[in-house]
Design an enzyme around this catalytic site. Structure first.
Site, PDB file in Angstrom:
ATOM      1  N   ASP A   1       0.839  -1.202   0.000  1.00  0.00           N
ATOM      2  CA  ASP A   1       0.000   0.000   0.000  1.00  0.00           C
ATOM      3  C   ASP A   1       0.876   1.255   0.000  1.00  0.00           C
ATOM      4  O   ASP A   1       1.808   1.370   0.803  1.00  0.00           O
ATOM      5  CB  ASP A   1      -0.877  -0.042   1.261  1.00  0.00           C
ATOM      6  CG  ASP A   1      -1.925   1.040   1.301  1.00  0.00           C
ATOM      7  OD1 ASP A   1      -2.810   1.024   0.430  1.00  0.00           O
ATOM      8  OD2 ASP A   1      -1.860   1.906   2.197  1.00  0.00           O
TER       9      ASP A   1
ATOM     10  N   GLU B   1       1.648  -0.182  -4.786  1.00  0.00           N
ATOM     11  CA  GLU B   1       0.601   0.745  -5.185  1.00  0.00           C
ATOM     12  C   GLU B   1       1.212   2.134  -5.304  1.00  0.00           C
ATOM     13  O   GLU B   1       1.667   2.707  -4.334  1.00  0.00           O
ATOM     14  CB  GLU B   1      -0.527   0.801  -4.152  1.00  0.00           C
ATOM     15  CG  GLU B   1      -1.639   1.715  -4.604  1.00  0.00           C
ATOM     16  CD  GLU B   1      -2.289   2.527  -3.484  1.00  0.00           C
ATOM     17  OE1 GLU B   1      -3.353   3.095  -3.734  1.00  0.00           O
ATOM     18  OE2 GLU B   1      -1.720   2.615  -2.383  1.00  0.00           O
TER      19      GLU B   1
HETATM   20  C1  NOJ Z   1      -4.314   3.284  -0.551  1.00  0.00           C
HETATM   21  C2  NOJ Z   1      -5.480   2.379  -0.375  1.00  0.00           C
HETATM   22  O1  NOJ Z   1      -5.768   1.762  -1.597  1.00  0.00           O
HETATM   23  C3  NOJ Z   1      -6.624   3.233   0.129  1.00  0.00           C
HETATM   24  O2  NOJ Z   1      -7.824   2.527   0.136  1.00  0.00           O
HETATM   25  C4  NOJ Z   1      -6.265   3.748   1.488  1.00  0.00           C
HETATM   26  O3  NOJ Z   1      -7.269   4.641   1.930  1.00  0.00           O
HETATM   27  C5  NOJ Z   1      -4.919   4.472   1.474  1.00  0.00           C
HETATM   28  N1  NOJ Z   1      -3.925   3.781   0.729  1.00  0.00           N
HETATM   29  C6  NOJ Z   1      -4.391   4.645   2.863  1.00  0.00           C
HETATM   30  O4  NOJ Z   1      -3.935   3.410   3.339  1.00  0.00           O
END
Ligand code: NOJ
Length: 566
Positions: free
Chosen positions: A223, A282
């Site tokens: 993430d 991500e």
């Molecule tokens: C990216 C995640 O995909 C999202 O859903 C989340 O709110 C943020 N990171 C914070 O962790």
């Protein structure tokens, strides 16, 4: 156990397709656990619910190669699980530790790998690490990004160390009365940011990663991985013009810092001690080129190029061209059209402008054909195989915290709309739950848009996904081939060729008519200098080429995968 887990033997994968490079050639399916299937009637999806529905992902149905679970760890749930209070355990909301181990075994028995979503940039503020850190207890004293403020303002309040802002609105610093210092948070104030420059933080994360690998997990989504490092001196970002507080800063210092590739290489090396495992990062707020720059031989990075394009052949051509220019030198891309943070693509692409809606199912089928034939690992988002769309959720039912702050300086798309429960069958709550009320409302069309109904309908979006995934699995060029855009096509036709680097006769030609009128196209010669025939398409009975396999007349929103005549 470290390093001893053989890909097949220890993890119990049965008949899994592909070898250790499955994460390049296979298809991944994202499950949002709260919304997939509720087994215990509390209105929220859980791990036993996922186990009960694994056959939907297995050989006789979609036939994907891996599933990715959005966070399943204990969490107060303020950012719906992305605020983790224990990274090594299962939230009782989703089941027990034994349920998780059973899920891994049951997925592996079907040849499906399991990918976890690791939230390592921040923790929940109730995490024991943060609680100890705010009390300055060793060894956690410096594990978070703590800084003194810049004095006291006229109203007697402490002034934050700099003017960084939160992606979720408001300042990125909050004052902690217990410690008497500010802590940093790119997201909610209940998501304090860890300090990755502290070696013990990295060591703790690596230990946690090994724990999951020892339990049989096959990979991780990282993430917001490009936010792990911030400038060590938390320098002020330069100002620029922009329509929101976030846009009015040039984000030089709060993410994408120079030490990141080296940190990533160390993390990837820890994962590499376990053969056949993968990581995908991500990308938080970044271009395709930035995503490609952080991609390595052993690490995938999401880029959002395809996800942000409107439904038009020139737009998709431009996206494909840009990706091809960025992902070079062994850098392998991903291909994504939807996820839990974005509007679902069936809604988004089929309603390009208000009042000009296209046939949503036809767009969903054509988009699936494009997604599954890209150069790159395709990631599907649960429900897209049904052509599921965004659901209008009233603000009082929203489960997305930033949605409550929406205003002129903070535009926000309520993510509740793309996280609604999966419809399995016609009837009450579409077979998702037996509770009186699901945790989040279902869409209005679940009586017909559900797995059971679409399974029995050969023309459905689900049937198309099954055909297209089977086609991808059957042609090597579609898994690892190069991609070349085909020139000389009508403006509203997207066409490209995939060819295997290892076998010059292994090639496929993809053609999609975007417009409502279809298209009559002349096909380029295959490498064998012959014609083409259709392997699979958006329609159950695809149109056949004419003129010795050199011409094809595509219907409106029709797409085909062609292979060369032998
Ligand atoms: C990216 C995640 O995909 C999202 O859903 C989340 O709110 C943020 N990171 C914070 O962790």
């Amino acid at each position: 156990m470290i390093g001893t887990r053989g890909t097949q033997a220890v993890s119990g994968l049965v008949g899994a397709r592909f070898g250790d490079d499955w994460w390049r050639r296979g298809v991944v399916y994202q499950i949002y656990p709260r919304s997939f299937a509720d087994s215990d009637g509390d209105g929220t999806g859980d791990l036993p619910g996922i186990i009960d529905h694994l056959d939907h992902l297995g050989r006789d149905s979609l036939d994907v190669d891996a599933l990715w679970l959005s966070p399943i760890y204990p969490s107060p749930g303020l950012d719906i699980g992305y605020d983790v209070s224990d990274h090594s355990a299962i939230d009782p909301l989703f089941g027990t530790e034994a349920d998780f181990d059973r899920l891994v075994v049951q997925a592996h028995r079907r040849g499906i790998r399991v990918i976890l979503d690791l939230v390592m940039n921040h923790t929940s503020d109730v995490h024991p690490w943060f609680q100890a850190s705010r009390r300055r207890e060793a060894p956690y004293t410096d594990w978070y990004i703590w800084h003194d403020g810049r004095g006291i303002d006229r109203r007697g309040r402490p002034v934050p160390p700099n003017d960084w802002v939160s992606w979720f609105g408001g300042p990125a610093w909050s004052f902690d009365e217990v410690r008497g210092q500010f802590f940093h948070h790119t997201f909610l104030r209940e998501q304090p940011e860890l300090d990755w420059r502290v070696p013990a933080v990295e060591a703790a994360q690596v230990a946690m990663i090994r724990g999951w690998l020892d339990r049989g997990v096959d990979g991780f989504r990282l993430d917001t991985f490009n936010v792990f490092l911030k400038h060590a001196d938390v320098l002020q970002n330069p100002r620029r013009r922009g329509s929101t507080a976030w846009a009015r800063q040039e984000h030089l210092y709060d993410f994408d810092q120079p030490g990141l590739p080296v940190l990533l290489a160390r993390l990837r090396a820890a994962v590499d001690a376990y053969p056949g495992t993968m990581t995908v990062g991500e990308m938080f707020v970044g271009t395709t080129e930035a995503a490609a720059a952080l991609t390595t031989e052993r690490h995938l990075v999401f880029d959002w190029e395809l996800m942000t394009r409107p439904w038009s052949a020139p737009a998709f051509r431009a996206a494909i061209r840009r990706r091809a220019r960025a992902f070079t030198d062994g850098r392998w891309p991903t291909a994504v059209l939807s996820n839990h943070d974005q509007p679902r693509h069936a809604s988004r692409l089929a309603s390009p402008v208000p009042g000009r809606a296209l046939d949503r199912d036809a767009v969903a089928r054509a988009a699936a054909l494009i997604l599954l034939t890209q150069r790159g690992t395709p990631f599907l988002y649960y429900g897209e195989e049904l052509g599921m769309g965004d659901v209008v959720v009233p603000l009082e039912e929203s489960i997305d915290p930033p949605a409550a702050r929406v205003g002129p300086d903070f535009p926000w798309w309520d993510r509740s709309r793309s996280r609604t429960p999966m419809p399995w069958s016609p009837g009450t709550h579409a077979g998702f739950t037996t509770a009186d009320r699901p945790w989040l409302r279902l869409g209005p069309d679940t009586a017909s848009r559900n797995v059971a109904t679409q399974s029995a309908t050969p023309t459905s979006v689900l049937a198309a996904y099954r055909r297209l995934i089977a086609a991808r699995h059957g042609v090597r060029a579609l898994q690892d081939g190069d991609l070349t855009l085909t020139r000389g096509m009508p403006a509203d036709v997207l066409a490209y060729r995939r060819s295997s680097p290892s076998d010059r006769h292994d090639e496929a030609l993809i053609a999609v008519a975007f417009g409502p009128d279809g298209a009559d196209i002349r096909l380029p010669a295959s490498r064998r200098r012959g014609g083409w025939h259709v392997l699979a398409g958006t329609e159950i009975e695809p149109v056949a080429p004419t003129d010795g396999g050199r011409r094809i007349h595509l219907g409106p929103l029709e797409g085909v995968i062609l292979v060369a005549d032998r």
